[in-house]
Design a protein around this motif. Structure first.
Motif, mmCIF file in Angstrom:
data_model
loop_
_atom_site.group_PDB
_atom_site.id
_atom_site.type_symbol
_atom_site.label_atom_id
_atom_site.label_comp_id
_atom_site.label_asym_id
_atom_site.label_seq_id
_atom_site.Cartn_x
_atom_site.Cartn_y
_atom_site.Cartn_z
ATOM 1 N N GLU A 61 -36.373 -10.995 -13.532
ATOM 2 C CA GLU A 61 -35.765 -11.054 -14.862
ATOM 3 C C GLU A 61 -35.505 -9.665 -15.417
ATOM 4 O O GLU A 61 -34.529 -9.454 -16.129
ATOM 5 C CB GLU A 61 -36.633 -11.873 -15.818
ATOM 6 C CG GLU A 61 -36.535 -13.359 -15.558
ATOM 7 C CD GLU A 61 -37.223 -14.202 -16.618
ATOM 8 O OE1 GLU A 61 -37.708 -13.638 -17.630
ATOM 9 O OE2 GLU A 61 -37.265 -15.430 -16.446
ATOM 10 N N LYS A 62 -36.365 -8.703 -15.090
ATOM 11 C CA LYS A 62 -36.126 -7.315 -15.529
ATOM 12 C C LYS A 62 -34.838 -6.778 -14.916
ATOM 13 O O LYS A 62 -34.057 -6.101 -15.575
ATOM 14 C CB LYS A 62 -37.309 -6.419 -15.145
ATOM 15 C CG LYS A 62 -38.557 -6.668 -15.956
ATOM 16 C CD LYS A 62 -39.708 -5.809 -15.451
ATOM 17 C CE LYS A 62 -41.020 -6.225 -16.077
ATOM 18 N NZ LYS A 62 -42.165 -5.530 -15.472
ATOM 19 N N TYR A 65 -31.938 -8.477 -16.650
ATOM 20 C CA TYR A 65 -31.720 -7.880 -17.968
ATOM 21 C C TYR A 65 -30.925 -6.588 -17.842
ATOM 22 O O TYR A 65 -29.959 -6.360 -18.575
ATOM 23 C CB TYR A 65 -33.067 -7.632 -18.660
ATOM 24 C CG TYR A 65 -32.943 -6.857 -19.944
ATOM 25 C CD1 TYR A 65 -32.491 -7.471 -21.107
ATOM 26 C CD2 TYR A 65 -33.277 -5.511 -20.006
ATOM 27 C CE1 TYR A 65 -32.369 -6.766 -22.293
ATOM 28 C CE2 TYR A 65 -33.162 -4.795 -21.182
ATOM 29 C CZ TYR A 65 -32.708 -5.416 -22.323
ATOM 30 O OH TYR A 65 -32.585 -4.706 -23.487
ATOM 31 N N SER A 66 -31.314 -5.741 -16.894
ATOM 32 C CA SER A 66 -30.595 -4.476 -16.673
ATOM 33 C C SER A 66 -29.142 -4.741 -16.300
ATOM 34 O O SER A 66 -28.235 -4.036 -16.745
ATOM 35 C CB SER A 66 -31.266 -3.655 -15.576
ATOM 36 O OG SER A 66 -32.570 -3.332 -15.950
ATOM 37 N N PHE A 117 -35.039 -17.204 -21.349
ATOM 38 C CA PHE A 117 -34.837 -15.844 -20.844
ATOM 39 C C PHE A 117 -34.204 -14.975 -21.931
ATOM 40 O O PHE A 117 -34.657 -13.866 -22.197
ATOM 41 C CB PHE A 117 -33.957 -15.864 -19.584
ATOM 42 C CG PHE A 117 -33.409 -14.522 -19.227
ATOM 43 C CD1 PHE A 117 -34.196 -13.568 -18.613
ATOM 44 C CD2 PHE A 117 -32.092 -14.195 -19.522
ATOM 45 C CE1 PHE A 117 -33.703 -12.314 -18.295
ATOM 46 C CE2 PHE A 117 -31.584 -12.948 -19.208
ATOM 47 C CZ PHE A 117 -32.390 -12.003 -18.596
ATOM 48 N N MET A 118 -33.150 -15.499 -22.545
ATOM 49 C CA MET A 118 -32.450 -14.750 -23.594
ATOM 50 C C MET A 118 -33.397 -14.446 -24.754
ATOM 51 O O MET A 118 -33.389 -13.342 -25.299
ATOM 52 C CB MET A 118 -31.245 -15.544 -24.099
ATOM 53 C CG MET A 118 -30.227 -15.900 -23.038
ATOM 54 S SD MET A 118 -29.318 -14.508 -22.432
ATOM 55 C CE MET A 118 -28.019 -14.421 -23.631
ATOM 56 N N PHE A 121 -35.989 -11.638 -23.952
ATOM 57 C CA PHE A 121 -35.443 -10.283 -23.926
ATOM 58 C C PHE A 121 -34.651 -9.936 -25.183
ATOM 59 O O PHE A 121 -34.017 -8.889 -25.253
ATOM 60 C CB PHE A 121 -34.571 -10.091 -22.673
ATOM 61 C CG PHE A 121 -35.386 -9.920 -21.424
ATOM 62 C CD1 PHE A 121 -35.794 -8.667 -21.012
ATOM 63 C CD2 PHE A 121 -35.773 -11.019 -20.676
ATOM 64 C CE1 PHE A 121 -36.557 -8.500 -19.863
ATOM 65 C CE2 PHE A 121 -36.530 -10.875 -19.536
ATOM 66 C CZ PHE A 121 -36.928 -9.611 -19.126
ATOM 67 N N LEU A 123 -31.897 -11.288 -26.378
ATOM 68 C CA LEU A 123 -30.460 -11.271 -26.124
ATOM 69 C C LEU A 123 -29.785 -12.457 -26.784
ATOM 70 O O LEU A 123 -30.418 -13.454 -27.104
ATOM 71 C CB LEU A 123 -30.198 -11.343 -24.611
ATOM 72 C CG LEU A 123 -30.696 -10.183 -23.769
ATOM 73 C CD1 LEU A 123 -30.552 -10.524 -22.291
ATOM 74 C CD2 LEU A 123 -29.933 -8.921 -24.100
#
Length: 172
Positions: A61-62, A65-66, A117-118, A121, A123
């Motif tokens: 997931e990192k 995200y990137s 997930f959003m 982070f 998002l």
């Protein structure tokens, strides 16, 4: 004959002084120790951590995200489908498979996963709200033509200048 309810606890209210004592004890000894010392239930303990579900694939997931941040820097659209496809691609990478061996087969990437997930982070999906018009190449010529047209109408019908105005938007 009265029946006693099993498993139902009476809620207790605490004074400000009592709460301050618990807070001080918690700062000195930790939250779990305070809960045990004051015999507090789990719901009374403060929940910590990130909102939503815990990540099943935190390392992947990192990377995802990137990737999203990079796509946004390039001004590319990122939607639910592209996020899911990119996560599947990340989970197939050998470095990620070393961490999550069955990750690509277990990963479902459904809408709730994407939403959590959003949220984890911070998002949100962005939508382009307005696409501006491109000006024509012969703009000056068209403006002059329009001015001449207005002057012809004004002289032909003898319009007063107070009767002429500019309207940028189409009225509904």
């Amino acid at each position: 004959m009265t029946h006693k309810k099993v498993g139902v606890k009476q809620r207790t209210s605490y004074s400000l002084e009592e709460k301050l004592i618990v807070v001080k004890y918690t700062q000195e000894n930790g939250r779990n120790a305070a809960a045990k010392h004051f015999n507090l239930d789990a719901p009374m303990k403060k929940r910590s951590g990130t909102p939503g579900r815990k990540a099943f694939y935190p390392e992947a997931e990192k990377i995802l995200y990137s990737w999203i941040i990079e796509q946004r820097k390039k001004r590319f659209a990122v939607n639910y489908i592209s996020i899911k496809l990119q996560m599947c691609k990340i989970l197939k990478e050998s470095s990620i498979q070393a961490i999550y061996s069955a990750g690509e087969y277990e990963f479902q990437g459904n809408l709730s996963w994407i939403n959590f997930f959003m949220k984890r982070f911070g998002l949100s999906l962005r939508k382009r709200t307005k696409i501006s018009q491109k000006l024509p190449e012969d703009l000056e010529e068209k403006l002059n033509e329009f001015r001449r047209y207005i002057i012809r109408l004004r002289t032909l019908y003898n319009f007063d200048l107070n009767s002429i105005f500019n309207m940028d938007e189409t009225p509904v």
